[in-house]
Design a protein around this motif. Structure first.
Motif, PDB file in Angstrom:
ATOM      1  N   UNK A  43      12.886  -2.310   0.197  1.00  0.00           N
ATOM      2  CA  UNK A  43      11.864  -1.342   0.588  1.00  0.00           C
ATOM      3  C   UNK A  43      10.471  -1.940   0.420  1.00  0.00           C
ATOM      4  N   UNK A  44      10.240  -2.656  -0.681  1.00  0.00           N
ATOM      5  CA  UNK A  44       8.926  -3.275  -0.902  1.00  0.00           C
ATOM      6  C   UNK A  44       8.606  -4.281   0.195  1.00  0.00           C
ATOM      7  N   UNK A  45       9.568  -5.119   0.551  1.00  0.00           N
ATOM      8  CA  UNK A  45       9.335  -6.126   1.590  1.00  0.00           C
ATOM      9  C   UNK A  45       9.179  -5.481   2.964  1.00  0.00           C
ATOM     10  N   UNK A  70       5.791  -5.767   5.418  1.00  0.00           N
ATOM     11  CA  UNK A  70       5.778  -6.165   6.832  1.00  0.00           C
ATOM     12  C   UNK A  70       4.939  -5.206   7.664  1.00  0.00           C
ATOM     13  N   UNK A  71       4.716  -4.021   7.116  1.00  0.00           N
ATOM     14  CA  UNK A  71       3.931  -3.017   7.825  1.00  0.00           C
ATOM     15  C   UNK A  71       2.580  -2.771   7.142  1.00  0.00           C
ATOM     16  N   UNK A  73      11.064   3.112   5.257  1.00  0.00           N
ATOM     17  CA  UNK A  73       9.897   2.222   5.249  1.00  0.00           C
ATOM     18  C   UNK A  73       8.916   2.547   6.364  1.00  0.00           C
ATOM     19  N   UNK A  74       9.385   2.704   7.591  1.00  0.00           N
ATOM     20  CA  UNK A  74       8.441   2.915   8.690  1.00  0.00           C
ATOM     21  C   UNK A  74       7.807   4.305   8.629  1.00  0.00           C
ATOM     22  N   UNK A  90       8.303  -3.095  12.276  1.00  0.00           N
ATOM     23  CA  UNK A  90       6.878  -3.419  12.332  1.00  0.00           C
ATOM     24  C   UNK A  90       6.004  -2.177  12.488  1.00  0.00           C
ATOM     25  N   UNK A  91       6.533  -1.015  12.117  1.00  0.00           N
ATOM     26  CA  UNK A  91       5.786   0.254  12.201  1.00  0.00           C
ATOM     27  C   UNK A  91       5.362   0.565  13.620  1.00  0.00           C
TER      28      UNK A  91
END
Length: 542
Positions: A16-18, A22-23, A310-311, A433-434
């Motif tokens: 989740x952190x990585x 990335x975003x 994450x996104x 990448x969001x």
């Protein structure tokens, strides 16, 4: 803005952190341990092709050296082979990897990431939240207060986060138990995973005679023996006897040379947290659910939690709170895990039962073997990854929607696409990448340079429609996609699930689908954008 606080430095928390990094979202990972992981070859995970690809995107390196992609799968009952699968092509190979190897690769990637901070020896004991953020306190040598925008509990089955939120965690304890051994030996099926039910050298019933063998690199195998119900102690003598008996049976003679490397007992629990979100605090991984009737798949679902969340956290972090979007995380992931738990709870009593009505129903045993194999291979009700067809983010009433090989809500196929810079990449490489992905299916474009077709045909109109969307989006082109006709337009979420497929360039439908995918309208500006999308695309076409 304050970073996201992630409690727990296991594979889910580090992933989740990585993924957030990335975003362009910073995070602090609170690790209650010293930052090192004990090597345990008897503790492994099997990752489906898409989650393995996710791990390689996040770590920035292939995992084939640390783990093994199986060449095939073999299912046996007594002495008969009931099913054989060769991986490759339409059946991508799973990745089998020791959990400490995966965690080590994630730790190395996190240590090199400027937006990720890991605080070791930091045990959470307090959470306070208000509308503007979250405050957490840790005790230990580095005990302090931490301020974050959101907090995610990835802290395992005994989650402190879940307990501090007073969230119930109902379910079943000790659904199954497996004796586990990791050993180095030469078996008759190199690089093939094996499920052997009722082997001929055991006569005490199918429960006592179900063995799973999964290969790892360097000639190492993980072997699992399903144990009979009860709490009988698994002694070293019993485990060594099982190892020797199994190796002798598979080798049809004397016991081959082997080196016992690690042992353990894997106990399967089935539990599901009542809530996965309370305000700015969320749960993921084993803190939210426990499953894994096949011994290795619980982490695969936890990584899907991280990918899904994450996104959504990224959009909320960059553009302000959005309850509908964050609530969809619980709605989608809890429903997917719940469906797998329900399927396992319904099927396992039939799969494990001996005698009874199954003895008198022709083909029942073979059908059960198929169901069990499918669970191991990631198919069917016991193994297939969750879909989001009934997600609150699914668009409604799109006139131009057409069917393709992937139903809406399911993970997309990994086809080759042309990126905006003209390079050829895999579709999965553009995920996380969001940004939404808009993919035009345009046969023939692969043989022409991008400059020859980027300004031709429907491309300018589609590019204008993508620019007018209410959220970031990337336009890609593919020569083909399973089940899709020429000029089909796919809209794909950052976690790789299909939103919709449209028949041609339909700016208004594309806008509506994109708006639904990110949680619906939030501002008048977004509402105006939908009405203007068609006009913008029309202007580009002229």
């Amino acid at each position: 803005m304050d970073p996201v606080i992630i409690v727990g430095a296991g594979p889910v928390g580090l992933s989740l952190a990585l993924a957030l990094a990335r975003q362009e979202v910073p995070s602090v990972v609170l690790d209650e341990g010293p930052g090192k992981d004990e090597p345990r070859l008897a503790r492994t995970v099997v990752l489906r092709a898409d989650t393995a690809a996710l791990m390689e995107r996040l770590t920035g390196e292939p995992l084939d050296q640390a783990g093994m992609r199986w060449a095939g799968w073999r299912a046996m009952r007594r002495k008969q082979v009931t099913r054989e699968v060769t991986f490759g092509g339409d059946e991508p190979a799973p990745l089998h990897i020791a959990q400490h190897e995966l965690t080590g690769a994630l730790r190395a990637a996190a240590a090199a990431e400027r937006l990720v901070r890991i605080s070791v020896d930091s045990r959470l004991d307090t959470i306070e939240q208000e509308p503007s953020g979250v405050t957490a306190h840790t005790r230990g040598p580095k005990g302090t207060w931490w301020r974050g925008s959101y907090l995610v509990g990835c802290d395992g089955p005994r989650s402190t986060v879940r307990k501090l939120l007073d969230i119930r965690f109902p379910g079943r304890t000790a659904v199954e138990r497996h004796a586990v051994a990791a050993l180095r030996a030469e078996l008759p099926w190199p690089r093939q995973a094996l499920l052997h039910r009722t082997p001929p050298w055991r006569t005490s019933g199918p429960s006592a005679g179900e063995i799973t063998g999964r290969p790892l690199p360097d000639g190492v195998w993980r072997l699992d023996w399903l144990l009979p119900p009860g709490k009988d102690l698994v002694t070293p003598e019993l485990l060594v006897a099982r190892v020797r008996e199994t190796l002798q049976g598979w080798s049809e003679g004397s016991v081959p040379a082997y080196e016992l490397l690690d042992t353990g007992v894997h106990t399967v629990h089935h539990r599901l947290a009542r809530r996965w979100r309370v305000g700015r605090v969320l749960l993921a991984g084993d803190a939210a659910h426990l499953l894994g009737a096949f011994g290795t798949q619980g982490l695969d679902e936890g990584l899907r939690d991280a990918d899904n969340l994450a996104w959504k956290l990224s959009l909320a972090w960059h553009h302000g709170p959005h309850d509908a979007l964050l609530d969809s995380y619980q709605a989608e992931r809890r429903a997917a895990v719940s469906a797998r738990l329900r399927a396992a709870d319904q099927a396992l009593p039939l799969l494990r039962a001996g005698g009874g009505i199954r003895t008198y129903v022709p083909g029942a045993a073979r059908g059960h073997d198929v169901l069990l194999s499918d669970g191991h291979l990631g198919h069917g009700p016991l193994g297939a990854p969750g879909t989001y067809a009934h997600s609150p983010l699914a668009p409604r009433h799109l006139e131009a929607e057409v069917p393709v090989g992937t139903p809406p809500g399911e993970p997309v196929a990994d086809v080759r696409v042309t990126a905006e810079d003209g390079s050829f990449v895999r579709l999965r490489d553009r995920l996380g990448r969001a940004a939404l992905l808009v993919v035009l299916i345009a046969p023939g474009t692969g043989v022409w340079e991008r400059r020859h077709w980027v300004s031709a045909g429907i491309m300018p109109r589609l590019a204008a429609a993508v620019t007018a969307l209410p959220c970031p989006a990337e336009l890609l082109v593919a020569e083909s996609y399973p089940g899709a006709a020429a000029h089909t337009v796919l809209l794909i979420r950052p976690d790789g699930h299909l939103v919709t497929a449209l028949n041609g360039v339909r700016p208004a439908d594309l806008y509506a689908a994109a708006e639904a995918a990110v949680g619906g309208r939030r501002t008048r500006e977004n509402a105006d954008g939908m009405e203007n999308a068609e006009a913008t695309a029309g202007s580009a076409a002229t």
